[in-house]
Design a protein around this motif. Structure first.
Motif: not given
Length: 112
Positions: A37-39, A42-44
């Protein structure tokens, strides 16, 4: 609640009671979903589990926490608790593998 990160957790037997081995660990692990997944913040990119999924399988490993600077809440997973499932599931797989190998050897003997 304070969220902190540690690599060690108290685990001494003298601190515990009602100790029982996890039964049916392989079935429990099979109900968990490992995800990427992406957080949102922040898109991390990351990988792990979804708390709501874990909660259905091992409720004690999930806790509702309030964010520090707001009234919003979210669920946290105690990944250390998942290790009990993984350990016992691996042992179940090992035993199953042992039985299958013995069956294969038996079939080889019959066909020889």
């Amino acid at each position: 609640d304070v969220i902190a990160f540690s690599t060690s957790v108290s685990s001494d037997e003298k601190l515990k009671e009602n100790i029982e081995k996890v039964d049916g660990a392989l079935e429990l692990v099979s109900q968990l979903d490992g995800v990427t997944f992406n957080w949102k913040k922040d898109g991390k990119a990351s990988a792990g589990v979804i708390a709501q999924n874990v909660e259905q399988v091992l409720p004690s490993a999930v806790k509702e926490v309030r964010e520090v600077d707001s009234e919003d809440t979210h669920k946290n997973v105690d990944y250390n608790q998942l290790s009990a499932l993984f350990i016992e599931a691996i042992k179940e797989l090992k035993e199953e593998n042992k039985l299958l190998r013995a069956e294969i050897e038996s079939l080889k003997d019959i066909n020889s």
